[in-house]
Design a protein around this motif. Structure first.
Motif, PDB file in Angstrom:
ATOM      1  N   ASP A   1      -7.695 -20.623   3.750  1.00  0.00           N
ATOM      2  CA  ASP A   1      -8.615 -19.813   4.688  1.00  0.00           C
ATOM      3  C   ASP A   1      -8.002 -18.664   5.302  1.00  0.00           C
ATOM      4  O   ASP A   1      -8.259 -17.929   6.152  1.00  0.00           O
ATOM      5  N   ILE A   2      -6.903 -18.485   4.671  1.00  0.00           N
ATOM      6  CA  ILE A   2      -5.647 -17.321   5.238  1.00  0.00           C
ATOM      7  C   ILE A   2      -6.592 -15.857   5.352  1.00  0.00           C
ATOM      8  O   ILE A   2      -6.563 -15.401   6.395  1.00  0.00           O
ATOM      9  N   PRO A   3      -7.222 -15.378   4.244  1.00  0.00           N
ATOM     10  CA  PRO A   3      -7.807 -14.142   4.119  1.00  0.00           C
ATOM     11  C   PRO A   3      -8.894 -14.071   5.540  1.00  0.00           C
ATOM     12  O   PRO A   3      -9.175 -12.922   6.103  1.00  0.00           O
ATOM     13  N   ILE A   4      -9.717 -15.333   5.599  1.00  0.00           N
ATOM     14  CA  ILE A   4     -10.741 -15.073   6.709  1.00  0.00           C
ATOM     15  C   ILE A   4     -10.002 -15.198   8.106  1.00  0.00           C
ATOM     16  O   ILE A   4     -10.430 -14.360   9.167  1.00  0.00           O
ATOM     17  N   LEU A   5      -8.972 -15.954   8.435  1.00  0.00           N
ATOM     18  CA  LEU A   5      -8.376 -15.809   9.684  1.00  0.00           C
ATOM     19  C   LEU A   5      -7.742 -14.738   9.701  1.00  0.00           C
ATOM     20  O   LEU A   5      -7.803 -13.912  10.998  1.00  0.00           O
TER      21      LEU A   5
ATOM     22  N   SER B   1     -10.456 -11.978  10.377  1.00  0.00           N
ATOM     23  CA  SER B   1     -11.203 -12.113  11.789  1.00  0.00           C
ATOM     24  C   SER B   1     -10.364 -11.459  12.879  1.00  0.00           C
ATOM     25  O   SER B   1     -10.751 -10.888  13.848  1.00  0.00           O
ATOM     26  N   ALA B   2      -8.988 -11.839  12.814  1.00  0.00           N
ATOM     27  CA  ALA B   2      -8.086 -11.320  13.828  1.00  0.00           C
ATOM     28  C   ALA B   2      -7.971 -10.035  13.863  1.00  0.00           C
ATOM     29  O   ALA B   2      -7.621  -9.253  14.885  1.00  0.00           O
TER      30      ALA B   2
ATOM     31  N   ARG C   1     -10.252  -7.815  12.950  1.00  0.00           N
ATOM     32  CA  ARG C   1     -11.702  -7.348  13.554  1.00  0.00           C
ATOM     33  C   ARG C   1     -11.691  -7.284  14.975  1.00  0.00           C
ATOM     34  O   ARG C   1     -12.152  -6.465  15.660  1.00  0.00           O
ATOM     35  N   MET C   2     -10.694  -8.254  15.683  1.00  0.00           N
ATOM     36  CA  MET C   2     -10.762  -8.424  16.914  1.00  0.00           C
ATOM     37  C   MET C   2      -9.736  -7.568  17.743  1.00  0.00           C
ATOM     38  O   MET C   2      -9.420  -7.263  18.894  1.00  0.00           O
ATOM     39  N   GLY C   3      -8.605  -6.857  16.527  1.00  0.00           N
ATOM     40  CA  GLY C   3      -7.837  -6.038  16.932  1.00  0.00           C
ATOM     41  C   GLY C   3      -6.620  -6.647  17.599  1.00  0.00           C
ATOM     42  O   GLY C   3      -5.721  -6.122  18.474  1.00  0.00           O
ATOM     43  N   VAL C   4      -6.197  -8.036  17.302  1.00  0.00           N
ATOM     44  CA  VAL C   4      -5.073  -8.883  17.967  1.00  0.00           C
ATOM     45  C   VAL C   4      -3.890  -7.942  17.614  1.00  0.00           C
ATOM     46  O   VAL C   4      -3.161  -7.743  18.555  1.00  0.00           O
ATOM     47  N   ALA C   5      -3.724  -7.619  16.220  1.00  0.00           N
ATOM     48  CA  ALA C   5      -2.196  -7.042  15.968  1.00  0.00           C
ATOM     49  C   ALA C   5      -1.920  -5.866  17.105  1.00  0.00           C
ATOM     50  O   ALA C   5      -1.084  -5.531  17.382  1.00  0.00           O
ATOM     51  N   GLU C   6      -3.162  -4.940  16.650  1.00  0.00           N
ATOM     52  CA  GLU C   6      -3.084  -3.745  17.314  1.00  0.00           C
ATOM     53  C   GLU C   6      -2.514  -3.617  18.638  1.00  0.00           C
ATOM     54  O   GLU C   6      -1.749  -3.104  19.450  1.00  0.00           O
ATOM     55  N   LEU C   7      -3.474  -4.502  19.388  1.00  0.00           N
ATOM     56  CA  LEU C   7      -3.292  -4.805  20.889  1.00  0.00           C
ATOM     57  C   LEU C   7      -2.080  -5.640  21.324  1.00  0.00           C
ATOM     58  O   LEU C   7      -1.502  -5.218  22.542  1.00  0.00           O
TER      59      LEU C   7
ATOM     60  N   LEU D   1     -15.767 -16.924  17.866  1.00  0.00           N
ATOM     61  CA  LEU D   1     -16.404 -15.784  17.369  1.00  0.00           C
ATOM     62  C   LEU D   1     -16.998 -15.831  15.807  1.00  0.00           C
ATOM     63  O   LEU D   1     -18.156 -15.448  15.694  1.00  0.00           O
ATOM     64  N   LEU D   2     -16.423 -16.679  15.203  1.00  0.00           N
ATOM     65  CA  LEU D   2     -16.614 -16.694  14.126  1.00  0.00           C
ATOM     66  C   LEU D   2     -18.124 -17.784  13.728  1.00  0.00           C
ATOM     67  O   LEU D   2     -19.008 -17.437  12.996  1.00  0.00           O
ATOM     68  N   GLU D   3     -17.849 -18.701  14.669  1.00  0.00           N
ATOM     69  CA  GLU D   3     -19.023 -19.644  14.854  1.00  0.00           C
ATOM     70  C   GLU D   3     -20.325 -18.807  15.399  1.00  0.00           C
ATOM     71  O   GLU D   3     -21.511 -18.943  14.816  1.00  0.00           O
ATOM     72  N   HIS D   4     -20.202 -17.784  16.403  1.00  0.00           N
ATOM     73  CA  HIS D   4     -21.243 -16.968  17.025  1.00  0.00           C
ATOM     74  C   HIS D   4     -21.700 -16.169  15.644  1.00  0.00           C
ATOM     75  O   HIS D   4     -22.950 -16.018  15.832  1.00  0.00           O
ATOM     76  N   ILE D   5     -20.835 -15.711  14.907  1.00  0.00           N
ATOM     77  CA  ILE D   5     -21.419 -14.624  14.004  1.00  0.00           C
ATOM     78  C   ILE D   5     -22.364 -15.457  12.947  1.00  0.00           C
ATOM     79  O   ILE D   5     -23.465 -15.049  12.903  1.00  0.00           O
ATOM     80  N   ALA D   6     -21.814 -16.518  12.420  1.00  0.00           N
ATOM     81  CA  ALA D   6     -22.521 -17.358  11.428  1.00  0.00           C
ATOM     82  C   ALA D   6     -23.951 -17.904  12.018  1.00  0.00           C
ATOM     83  O   ALA D   6     -24.930 -17.798  11.233  1.00  0.00           O
ATOM     84  N   ARG D   7     -23.979 -18.430  13.206  1.00  0.00           N
ATOM     85  CA  ARG D   7     -25.128 -19.037  13.817  1.00  0.00           C
ATOM     86  C   ARG D   7     -26.305 -17.842  14.016  1.00  0.00           C
ATOM     87  O   ARG D   7     -27.402 -18.166  14.020  1.00  0.00           O
ATOM     88  N   SER D   8     -25.384 -16.621  14.445  1.00  0.00           N
ATOM     89  CA  SER D   8     -26.535 -15.648  14.879  1.00  0.00           C
ATOM     90  C   SER D   8     -27.415 -15.291  13.582  1.00  0.00           C
ATOM     91  O   SER D   8     -28.506 -15.077  13.823  1.00  0.00           O
ATOM     92  N   HIS D   9     -26.641 -15.016  12.580  1.00  0.00           N
ATOM     93  CA  HIS D   9     -27.100 -14.850  11.334  1.00  0.00           C
ATOM     94  C   HIS D   9     -28.264 -15.690  11.059  1.00  0.00           C
ATOM     95  O   HIS D   9     -29.320 -15.488  10.340  1.00  0.00           O
TER      96      HIS D   9
END
Length: 573
Positions: A14-18, A21-22, A24-30, A483-491
């Motif tokens: 699951d490394i590519p997903i993790l 997702s990080a 998309r959150m801007g973790v490294a940039e921030l 956030l991953l959970e939120h996206i899937a459930r919203s769809h």
């Protein structure tokens, strides 16, 4: 002539997903914007390193620093493609990871980073903050207690008062459970003073007022309620019996019982889809005053007097159990038994009964009657002692339930008083009760934080800065999971669909509330193979299944985060 063939395999899972997702959150940039490394720092940037480490923690359920370098060394091609930079195993040495945690432990830099991360997530995921839950938890470990250290003995929520602990305060957004403020403090600190700093951090990080803060009775201190009112926010929570005494509650209930028409039912939909009554109650209103910044303020406060049917039923069953055990123990006091010294005077027997009343918490609910009578006993001749008749004073104890007192207690069970400054137009009695009943949302966050996959406990770090930095890093992982959970459930909710295939042994079972953990498990056993023939290297990735492609669509992630791994240059083993 034979061709030389070598094969090297990397576990992708699951490394590519993790990592995606990080990103998309801007973790490294921030991270790189808000934490400054020294000039000796080489290789991966701080942000990319922590992003890669976070994927290790979530994928392996292991936060130990000394495990990451070896893990990364076996996945250089995968990590390089996902992070889009060249990766070395030494980039994840425990010394570098420890230095990263020291940077995260800086309070000022962390607050600025967390505020920027909150605003980024709200914007990217189009979140609409309305409700915030605040609560605390503790993490225990075999640490050494120092005078001013982070690890201290205190009231343990892990039921281990013998172990030093650290306390974590989380403020989370409803209904995601996504953290928006994190505090890591000494394990000996009381909860009450921690709420105002947490509220201030939420205000700074989200940048708006008018939110509804939901918490337990420790959040409902007058000082905290006044702070929320003065800052333009609302609160909702239960009062303790110190804040609203039993006498006051009895006064409320007297009015509620004499005016049955004022009771309102609270209904919610059960697992079978039917509406069922879960509580009943009534509302009162009043005025509250307090001093904030040397100025007295007052505001209207609504109070809900709520009777939880499930709580009342459970409490009544527990009371009945205590009564039965107490009655049995009382009757056993005067039973004759080999090796047991009988009571010889009524006062001693009465004192023993009082101790049992206190032990089972049934004072005033059982009545005992102690009787003393004389019993004649025939004693046979023994040696030089002739046969005789002896008079023995015997005590007996009878127990009777005081049904009137018991019924008064039963009528009180399950009642609790809640308070809010939110106007009725925005929060009805029904909405208030259901909102508080969702307190499990923050408890679920604590379960994730302390258990798998984040594994805050047991913590293998002893340095205060490292422990603080790690806890903060894990809360970023908690954001990612929610956030991953939120996206899937919203769809799924938008399309009225359910997702099958996540339950082992039952592939047809479908759910519209998939957990992130279950979705990530579906990506186990994906491998990237590097096949080298006569110096030429070819990459081959395990083909994605129909379920995996379906999950990527639900998570708003392209399949290319996996398929591109076959196109990148292979890093040397």
């Amino acid at each position: 002539m034979s061709n030389e063939l070598t094969v090297r395999t990397e576990a992708v899972d699951d490394i590519p997903i993790l990592v995606a997702s990080a990103e998309r959150m801007g973790v490294a940039e921030l991270f790189d914007q808000h934490f400054v490394v020294d000039s000796k720092w080489q290789g991966l940037s701080l942000g990319k390193m922590l992003e890669g480490w976070l994927s290790h923690i979530l994928s392996e359920s292991d936060h130990r620093l000394n495990q990451v370098e070896g893990w990364a060394g076996q996945r250089l091609g995968t990590l390089g493609a996902c992070l889009e930079v060249e990766v070395r195993a030494l980039d994840f040495s425990d010394d570098r990871l420890a230095r990263g945690l020291e940077l995260l432990s800086d309070d000022e830099d962390w607050r600025a980073f967390e505020a920027a991360l909150n605003q980024r997530c709200i914007r990217v995921y189009k979140l609409k903050p309305e409700r915030v839950r605040i609560d605390t938890t503790t993490g225990s470990g075999y640490w050494r207690v120092t005078e001013d250290g982070l690890f201290q003995l205190g009231h343990s929520k892990d039921h281990r008062p013998d172990l030093p602990q650290v306390k974590v305060v989380l403020a989370t957004l409803d209904p995601l459970g996504m953290p928006v403020a994190t505090q890591v403090v000494g394990g000996n600190l009381a909860d009450d003073p921690l709420y105002i700093p947490a509220i201030d951090e939420v205000r700074q990080g989200i940048g708006r007022r008018g939110l509804l803060y939901i918490g337990d009775c420790k959040m409902m201190s007058l000082e905290t309620r006044a702070h929320l009112e003065a800052g333009g926010d609302d609160y909702l929570g239960p009062f303790s019996l110190v804040q609203v005494s039993q006498e006051t509650l009895d006064g409320y209930l007297k009015g509620g019982w004499t005016e049955k028409h004022s009771l309102k039912s609270v209904k919610r939909r059960g697992a079978d889809g039917r509406l069922q009554t879960v509580a009943e109650g009534f509302e009162l209103s009043g005025k509250v005053a307090a001093v904030v910044d040397d100025q007295e303020i007052s505001w209207p406060e609504r109070r809900f007097v709520i009777h939880s049917l499930a709580h009342a039923k459970a409490a009544e069953a527990a009371l009945e159990s205590r009564l039965q055990k107490a009655q049995g123990a009382l009757e056993a006091l005067t039973m004759r038994k080999q090796g047991k010294e009988p009571f010889t005077d009524a006062e001693t027997l009465r004192q023993a009964a009082e101790k049992l009343f206190e032990h089972y918490d049934v004072q005033g609910l059982l009545k005992v009657r102690i009787s003393e009578h004389e019993q004649q006993r025939q004693v046979r001749k023994y040696g030089d002692h002739p046969a005789e008749t002896r008079s023995i004073q015997q005590l007996t104890l009878s127990v009777q339930r005081d049904e009137s007192a018991i019924q008064k207690i039963v009528h009180r069970l399950g009642w609790r008083v809640y308070g809010t400054n939110c106007p009725k137009s925005q929060l009805s009695l029904q909405q208030a009760v259901l909102a508080y009943r969702e307190e499990y949302l923050v408890e679920h966050c604590f379960g994730r934080l302390k258990g798998k996959p984040l594994t805050l406990t047991p913590m293998y770090l002893e340095d205060d800065r490292h422990a603080t930095g790690l806890t903060r890093l894990l809360t970023i992982g908690l954001r990612l999971l929610t956030l991953l959970e939120h996206i899937a459930r919203s769809h799924l909710a938008e399309r009225g669909e359910k997702l099958p295939g996540l339950y082992a042994g039952n592939p047809k079972r479908a759910t519209d509330h998939p957990t992130t953990e279950a979705m990530l498990r579906a990506f186990k056993n994906i491998y990237l193979n590097f096949v080298t023939v006569d110096g030429q290297t070819y990459q081959h990735l395990t083909p994605l299944s129909k379920l995996q492609r379906n999950l990527l669509r639900r998570l708003d992630l392209p399949a290319s985060i996996y398929t591109r791994l076959e196109l990148v240059s292979a890093n040397p083993p």
